[in-house]
Design a protein around this motif. Structure first.
Motif, PDB file in Angstrom:
ATOM      1  N   VAL A   1       0.835  -1.194   0.000  1.00 24.28           N
ATOM      2  CA  VAL A   1       0.000   0.000   0.000  1.00 24.28           C
ATOM      3  C   VAL A   1       0.874   1.249   0.000  1.00 24.28           C
ATOM      4  CG1 VAL A   1      -1.764   1.260   1.299  1.00 24.28           C
ATOM      5  CG2 VAL A   1      -1.840  -1.245   1.203  1.00 24.28           C
ATOM      6  N   ASP A   2       0.504   2.190  -0.866  1.00 25.42           N
ATOM      7  CA  ASP A   2       1.131   3.507  -0.906  1.00 25.42           C
ATOM      8  C   ASP A   2       0.130   4.501  -0.327  1.00 25.42           C
ATOM      9  OD1 ASP A   2       3.179   2.261  -2.325  1.00 25.42           O
ATOM     10  OD2 ASP A   2       2.349   2.832  -4.269  1.00 25.42           O
ATOM     11  N   SER A   3       0.618   5.399   0.525  1.00 27.73           N
ATOM     12  CA  SER A   3      -0.303   6.332   1.163  1.00 27.73           C
ATOM     13  C   SER A   3       0.437   7.586   1.613  1.00 27.73           C
ATOM     14  CB  SER A   3      -0.954   5.672   2.382  1.00 27.73           C
ATOM     15  OG  SER A   3       0.028   5.347   3.347  1.00 27.73           O
ATOM     16  N   PHE A   4      -0.337   8.558   2.061  1.00 30.16           N
ATOM     17  CA  PHE A   4       0.254   9.714   2.725  1.00 30.16           C
ATOM     18  C   PHE A   4      -0.602  10.083   3.919  1.00 30.16           C
ATOM     19  CE2 PHE A   4      -2.393  11.869  -0.468  1.00 30.16           C
ATOM     20  CZ  PHE A   4      -3.038  12.823   0.290  1.00 30.16           C
ATOM     21  N   SER A   5       0.053  10.635   4.903  1.00 27.15           N
ATOM     22  CA  SER A   5      -0.597  11.131   6.101  1.00 27.15           C
ATOM     23  C   SER A   5       0.051  12.468   6.406  1.00 27.15           C
ATOM     24  CB  SER A   5      -0.398  10.147   7.256  1.00 27.15           C
ATOM     25  OG  SER A   5      -1.011  10.642   8.431  1.00 27.15           O
ATOM     26  N   GLY A   6      -0.688  13.537   6.131  1.00 28.52           N
ATOM     27  CA  GLY A   6      -0.093  14.869   6.261  1.00 28.52           C
ATOM     28  C   GLY A   6       1.046  14.993   5.265  1.00 28.52           C
ATOM     29  N   PRO A   7       2.213  15.428   5.710  1.00 26.30           N
ATOM     30  CA  PRO A   7       3.341  15.585   4.784  1.00 26.30           C
ATOM     31  C   PRO A   7       4.137  14.285   4.559  1.00 26.30           C
ATOM     32  CG  PRO A   7       3.951  16.406   6.937  1.00 26.30           C
ATOM     33  CD  PRO A   7       2.501  15.999   7.026  1.00 26.30           C
TER      34      PRO A   7
ATOM     35  N   ARG B   1       4.868  10.559   3.280  1.00 23.73           N
ATOM     36  CA  ARG B   1       4.494   9.579   2.244  1.00 23.73           C
ATOM     37  C   ARG B   1       5.062   8.226   2.625  1.00 23.73           C
ATOM     38  NH1 ARG B   1       1.820  10.899  -1.829  1.00 23.73           N
ATOM     39  NH2 ARG B   1       1.729  12.981  -2.670  1.00 23.73           N
ATOM     40  N   THR B   2       4.287   7.200   2.374  1.00 25.98           N
ATOM     41  CA  THR B   2       4.731   5.828   2.608  1.00 25.98           C
ATOM     42  C   THR B   2       4.501   5.047   1.323  1.00 25.98           C
ATOM     43  OG1 THR B   2       4.067   5.992   4.921  1.00 25.98           O
ATOM     44  CG2 THR B   2       4.438   3.793   4.056  1.00 25.98           C
ATOM     45  N   THR B   3       5.499   4.281   0.885  1.00 22.12           N
ATOM     46  CA  THR B   3       5.326   3.428  -0.293  1.00 22.12           C
ATOM     47  C   THR B   3       5.664   1.997   0.082  1.00 22.12           C
ATOM     48  OG1 THR B   3       7.575   3.873  -1.036  1.00 22.12           O
ATOM     49  CG2 THR B   3       5.857   5.254  -1.953  1.00 22.12           C
ATOM     50  N   GLY B   4       4.871   1.093  -0.437  1.00 21.26           N
ATOM     51  CA  GLY B   4       5.147  -0.328  -0.257  1.00 21.26           C
ATOM     52  C   GLY B   4       4.986  -0.836   1.155  1.00 21.26           C
ATOM     53  N   GLN B   5       4.028  -0.287   1.905  1.00 22.72           N
ATOM     54  CA  GLN B   5       3.777  -0.803   3.251  1.00 22.72           C
ATOM     55  C   GLN B   5       2.955  -2.083   3.122  1.00 22.72           C
ATOM     56  OE1 GLN B   5       1.781   1.921   5.875  1.00 22.72           O
ATOM     57  NE2 GLN B   5       2.030   0.596   7.656  1.00 22.72           N
ATOM     58  N   ALA B   6       3.420  -3.151   3.751  1.00 19.22           N
ATOM     59  CA  ALA B   6       2.773  -4.460   3.635  1.00 19.22           C
ATOM     60  C   ALA B   6       1.550  -4.553   4.539  1.00 19.22           C
ATOM     61  CB  ALA B   6       3.770  -5.559   3.984  1.00 19.22           C
ATOM     62  N   PHE B   7       0.466  -5.072   3.958  1.00 19.19           N
ATOM     63  CA  PHE B   7      -0.771  -5.312   4.692  1.00 19.19           C
ATOM     64  C   PHE B   7      -1.297  -6.682   4.314  1.00 19.19           C
ATOM     65  CE2 PHE B   7      -0.829  -0.751   5.112  1.00 19.19           C
ATOM     66  CZ  PHE B   7      -1.579  -0.484   6.245  1.00 19.19           C
ATOM     67  N   ASP B   8      -1.906  -7.345   5.273  1.00 15.36           N
ATOM     68  CA  ASP B   8      -2.720  -8.528   4.998  1.00 15.36           C
ATOM     69  C   ASP B   8      -4.124  -8.006   4.709  1.00 15.36           C
ATOM     70  OD1 ASP B   8      -4.732 -10.726   6.126  1.00 15.36           O
ATOM     71  OD2 ASP B   8      -2.856 -11.718   5.563  1.00 15.36           O
TER      72      ASP B   8
ATOM     73  N   TRP C   1      -9.337  13.534   6.096  1.00 15.94           N
ATOM     74  CA  TRP C   1      -8.957  14.208   4.852  1.00 15.94           C
ATOM     75  C   TRP C   1      -7.450  14.394   4.714  1.00 15.94           C
ATOM     76  CZ3 TRP C   1      -6.483  18.932   4.807  1.00 15.94           C
ATOM     77  CH2 TRP C   1      -6.502  19.648   6.002  1.00 15.94           C
ATOM     78  N   ARG C   2      -6.724  14.345   5.830  1.00 17.63           N
ATOM     79  CA  ARG C   2      -5.269  14.507   5.780  1.00 17.63           C
ATOM     80  C   ARG C   2      -4.548  13.192   5.475  1.00 17.63           C
ATOM     81  NH1 ARG C   2      -6.007  17.598  11.266  1.00 17.63           N
ATOM     82  NH2 ARG C   2      -7.179  15.701  11.431  1.00 17.63           N
ATOM     83  N   GLN C   3      -5.305  12.122   5.395  1.00 17.82           N
ATOM     84  CA  GLN C   3      -4.730  10.806   5.095  1.00 17.82           C
ATOM     85  C   GLN C   3      -5.382  10.277   3.825  1.00 17.82           C
ATOM     86  OE1 GLN C   3      -5.985   8.854   8.757  1.00 17.82           O
ATOM     87  NE2 GLN C   3      -3.839   8.622   9.317  1.00 17.82           N
ATOM     88  N   GLN C   4      -4.584   9.644   2.976  1.00 11.97           N
ATOM     89  CA  GLN C   4      -5.128   9.046   1.759  1.00 11.97           C
ATOM     90  C   GLN C   4      -4.278   7.848   1.350  1.00 11.97           C
ATOM     91  OE1 GLN C   4      -8.011  10.221  -0.390  1.00 11.97           O
ATOM     92  NE2 GLN C   4      -8.301  10.741   1.762  1.00 11.97           N
ATOM     93  N   VAL C   5      -4.956   6.822   0.879  1.00 10.78           N
ATOM     94  CA  VAL C   5      -4.277   5.698   0.243  1.00 10.78           C
ATOM     95  C   VAL C   5      -4.203   6.059  -1.234  1.00 10.78           C
ATOM     96  CG1 VAL C   5      -4.440   3.247  -0.338  1.00 10.78           C
ATOM     97  CG2 VAL C   5      -5.115   4.043   1.943  1.00 10.78           C
ATOM     98  N   THR C   6      -3.010   5.973  -1.810  1.00  7.62           N
ATOM     99  CA  THR C   6      -2.841   6.383  -3.211  1.00  7.62           C
ATOM    100  C   THR C   6      -2.688   5.213  -4.170  1.00  7.62           C
ATOM    101  OG1 THR C   6      -0.463   6.652  -2.868  1.00  7.62           O
ATOM    102  CG2 THR C   6      -1.849   8.615  -2.589  1.00  7.62           C
ATOM    103  N   GLY C   7      -2.421   4.033  -3.652  1.00  9.79           N
ATOM    104  CA  GLY C   7      -2.274   2.872  -4.520  1.00  9.79           C
ATOM    105  C   GLY C   7      -2.173   1.591  -3.721  1.00  9.79           C
ATOM    106  N   MET C   8      -2.460   0.488  -4.405  1.00  6.89           N
ATOM    107  CA  MET C   8      -2.432  -0.819  -3.762  1.00  6.89           C
ATOM    108  C   MET C   8      -2.143  -1.878  -4.828  1.00  6.89           C
ATOM    109  SD  MET C   8      -5.599  -2.494  -1.576  1.00  6.89           S
ATOM    110  CE  MET C   8      -5.956  -0.982  -0.728  1.00  6.89           C
ATOM    111  N   HIS C   9      -1.269  -2.826  -4.522  1.00  4.06           N
ATOM    112  CA  HIS C   9      -1.021  -3.950  -5.428  1.00  4.06           C
ATOM    113  C   HIS C   9      -0.606  -5.181  -4.615  1.00  4.06           C
ATOM    114  CE1 HIS C   9       3.042  -2.192  -5.006  1.00  4.06           C
ATOM    115  NE2 HIS C   9       3.460  -3.435  -5.145  1.00  4.06           N
TER     116      HIS C   9
END
Length: 179
Positions: free
Chosen positions: A55-61, A63-70, A124-132
């Motif tokens: 999962v790629d996301s941002f929370s405020g300023p 950014r996180t890319t490739g965070q693993a989730f089940d 609104w300050r948090q968003q998931v931007t992608g998932m694979h």
């Protein structure tokens, strides 16, 4: 013979199916060689539990890319869009190429909708931007191994009561394929 290419062995199954009159053996070999069409029931070895979600996301300023989730970690409405199992319909030779990759990345039609549903419950300050989905090529090697094992089991069942110099009958071939 472990060194024999799997596609070649499956092509021999096409010939064996023709010689014995077994349409079920020929159909199984055809599906493995050409891939399983949508709507055709996949063998269990081609249905894997959903792999790790990246999962790629941002929370405020930040950014996180490739965070693993089940998938079970997702909000319930988003989880509904992510399948529990991942089907592999591809032809055998395509699977062999995928198995050579260190890491594989897949998207699916439901993942975009899962992103939307997840964002619906976020501030609104948090968003998931992608998932694979992400998985190792060795998982595909496991599928190939199971196909080879299925082939060996069928041949063992066919030759258990038939001398090696003779071909088994259509009923015996069909029964082995059904198992």
């Amino acid at each position: 013979d472990e060194s024999e290419p799997l596609a070649g062995l499956l092509r021999k199954c096409l010939l064996l199916g023709a010689e014995t009159g077994s349409d079920s053996l020929r159909q199984w070999a055809r599906y493995e060689l050409n891939g399983y069409e949508e709507g055709v029931e996949l063998p269990s070895y081609r249905m894997l539990p959903a792999p790790t979600l990246m999962v790629d996301s941002f929370s405020g300023p930040n950014r996180t890319t490739g965070q693993a989730f089940d998938r079970l970690q997702l909000p319930p409405k988003a989880r509904e869009c992510v399948p529990e199992k991942m089907p592999f319909h591809q032809p055998i030779e395509e699977l062999q190429k995928l198995a050579e990759q260190k890491t594989l990345s897949f998207t699916g039609p439901g993942l975009g909708f899962a992103v939307k549903r997840w964002n619906d419950v976020l501030d609104w300050r948090q968003q998931v931007t992608g998932m694979h989905f992400e998985l190792s090529g060795s998982v595909i090697t496991g599928i190939l191994g199971q196909i080879r094992t299925q082939l060996v089991v069928m041949v063992a069942d066919l030759t258990a009561e038939t001398p090696l110099a003779e071909l088994p009958g259509k009923a015996a071939v069909d029964a082995a394929v059904e198992q």
